[in-house]
Design a protein around this motif. Structure first.
Motif, PDB file in Angstrom:
ATOM      1  N   GLU A  23      -5.740  37.261  -3.940  1.00  0.00           N
ATOM      2  CA  GLU A  23      -6.022  36.382  -5.069  1.00  0.00           C
ATOM      3  C   GLU A  23      -4.712  35.924  -5.732  1.00  0.00           C
ATOM      4  O   GLU A  23      -3.739  36.673  -5.758  1.00  0.00           O
ATOM      5  N   PRO A  24      -4.702  34.685  -6.267  1.00  0.00           N
ATOM      6  CA  PRO A  24      -3.517  34.240  -7.014  1.00  0.00           C
ATOM      7  C   PRO A  24      -3.212  35.196  -8.165  1.00  0.00           C
ATOM      8  O   PRO A  24      -4.116  35.694  -8.829  1.00  0.00           O
ATOM      9  N   ARG A  48      -5.386  29.755 -13.950  1.00  0.00           N
ATOM     10  CA  ARG A  48      -5.378  30.522 -12.700  1.00  0.00           C
ATOM     11  C   ARG A  48      -4.997  31.982 -12.926  1.00  0.00           C
ATOM     12  O   ARG A  48      -5.021  32.790 -12.005  1.00  0.00           O
ATOM     13  N   GLU A  74      -2.468  24.813 -16.352  1.00  0.00           N
ATOM     14  CA  GLU A  74      -3.050  25.060 -15.034  1.00  0.00           C
ATOM     15  C   GLU A  74      -2.768  26.489 -14.583  1.00  0.00           C
ATOM     16  O   GLU A  74      -3.657  27.180 -14.046  1.00  0.00           O
ATOM     17  N   LYS A  75      -1.540  26.952 -14.804  1.00  0.00           N
ATOM     18  CA  LYS A  75      -1.211  28.336 -14.439  1.00  0.00           C
ATOM     19  C   LYS A  75      -1.991  29.328 -15.301  1.00  0.00           C
ATOM     20  O   LYS A  75      -2.404  30.390 -14.821  1.00  0.00           O
ATOM     21  N   ASP A 119      -2.724  27.563  -3.634  1.00  0.00           N
ATOM     22  CA  ASP A 119      -3.757  28.459  -3.118  1.00  0.00           C
ATOM     23  C   ASP A 119      -3.261  29.204  -1.877  1.00  0.00           C
ATOM     24  O   ASP A 119      -2.182  28.929  -1.354  1.00  0.00           O
TER      25      ASP A 119
END
Length: 439
Positions: free
Chosen positions: A347-348, A268, A264-265, A335
């Motif tokens: 932004e991430p 992102r 997941e990271k 988020d």
């Protein structure tokens, strides 16, 4: 038997000449110098050439690998036998033999497996035993105490440092490994006058197990694992159990957090490189300040310098390291991050971005180290006060990391430099808070 194994055996045999240093005295460098001359200028064919020749040696028609190894050993021998230099012959012998026999251990494993971890394990195991035995043999020829636990500690340090350098360098760089191990071992021989055999044994066993687990789980590369094992051993022997537990908390929890929801990271764009496996650079960037603190503690342990500032510096830096790691690894999953300097949404993955979830996770990590340090390290304050100092220092260090990330990371400083600066800030903050409260 392969050529590689025969060659490693030949180099190991040459390294045993270091055991004659007490008998030869200032002539200890002569045998190695003679071998270096023969290898570089005389032996260019025949059985001896084939025994010692590496691939590059065949192309160049000279035994430059053997010449370099022998020349480095000769240089270290000169250094160790100068009366005004306090490097002992046992340190010299261990530094030379650990490389020769470590390479032999790795070659033995290579006969059965190409697994990198097993090769490194063979290097460390055989190198450690050989270096320990070398010190014992040399000490019996000198008016030197036969302290087996101290010899085992220095042998383990020599093997880990040599294996770490060997994992990052080429085989032709053996001279650099020999000289580097000799200087590092000299430092620790001067720092460590006596060690607890229980601490050495337990420290080695626990750090090796944790090192293997970190490698097996993919939280550390082989060089990163070796660095972590070395730092853990130094922490427990030079500092004590509390120092060791605090550092292990960072390695274990920080490593696992990098693998937590990794895919997941990665999607992102906020995941660690190399599938989350931390290398030597990352480990040292987060632990260099802690290492300096524990070395300072060991250096002042026999004097009148108070221990608590160094203990606070260690705890503050480790608190920062774990807090910052958890803040990044957990906070990156959420988020609406905001830039720490302006609180504007970004932004991430933006350098200097924070989330409240990440800050909470970071404070939790800092609190874990603070609790360990407060009950098991000589912080100089009551446990609650000591824990508060370390927790506050961890928060300061985390904040410095975010501020540097927003201001200079990427343009002036890389991530590892920022991590080092943040842990330094955490250490300074801990000492500063301690001094203010002591007044």
């Amino acid at each position: 038997m392969t050529n590689r194994l025969r060659r490693a055996g030949g180099f190991a045999a040459v390294s045993t000449l270091a055991l004659a240093a007490p008998e030869l005295g200032q002539a200890a460098a002569v045998p190695f110098a003679a071998i270096a001359v023969l290898a570089a200028f005389v032996v260019d064919d025949g059985p001896l050439f084939e025994l010692f020749a590496r691939p590059n040696d065949h192309r160049e028609g000279r035994l430059y690998g053997l010449a370099g190894f022998s020349l480095a050993a000769a240089g270290l021998a000169v250094f160790a036998t100068i009366p005004t230099v306090p490097m002992s012959e046992s340190v010299f012998a261990a530094a030379v033999i650990v490389v020769g026999f470590g390479n032999l251990g790795r070659a033995l494993v290579a006969e059965l497996s190409t697994e990198e971890f097993l090769g490194v394990a063979g290097f460390v195991a055989v190198g450690c035993l050989a270096a320990t035995a070398a010190q014992l043999i040399v000490a019996t020829q000198l008016p030197e105490p036969l302290d087996l636990s101290r010899f085992a500690f220095l042998g383990a340090v020599a093997a880990l440092v040599a294996a770490l350098l060997r994992s990052m360098l080429f085989p032709r760089d053996d001279p650099l490994v020999v000289l580097s191990v000799g200087l590092v071992l000299w430092l620790f021989a001067e720092l460590v006058l006596a060690v607890s055999p229980i601490l050495v044994g337990a420290g080695l066993a626990i750090t090796v197990v944790l090192g293997y687990v970190s490698y097996a789980l993919g939280t550390a590369s082989v060089p990163g694992m070796l660095t972590g094992v070395l730092l853990g051993l130094l922490a427990v022997v030079l500092g004590g159990v509390g120092w060791f537990l605090a550092l292990m908390a960072f390695f274990a929890i920080g490593g696992l957090s990098s693998k937590y929801r990794y895919e997941e990271k990665k999607a992102r764009g906020v995941a660690e490189e190399n599938e989350g496996a931390r290398g030597t650079g990352n480990v040292l960037a987060n632990s260099a300040v802690a290492l300096a603190a524990v070395l300072g503690f060991a250096a002042t342990a026999h004097g009148d310098v108070p221990a608590w500032p160094l203990a606070l510096a260690f705890a503050g830096s480790v608190s920062t390291a774990l807090g910052d790691t958890l803040s990044s690894e957990i906070g990156g999953l959420y988020d609406e991050p905001r830039l720490v300097t302006t609180l504007e949404p970004v932004e991430p993955g933006t350098d200097g971005a924070i989330t409240w979830q990440g800050e909470l996770a970071g404070l939790s990590g800092a609190a874990i180290v603070a609790a360990i340090a407060a009950v098991s390290m000589p912080l100089g304050f009551q446990p609650i006060v000591g824990a508060g100092i370390v927790l506050a220092a961890g928060f300061v260090g985390m904040t410095v990391d975010s501020l540097l990330g927003a201001a200079v990371e990427g343009d002036l400083l890389g991530n590892q430099a920022v991590n080092f600066a943040a842990t330094l800030a955490g250490a300074i903050a801990a000492v500063g808070f301690g001094v203010l409260l002591a007044w």
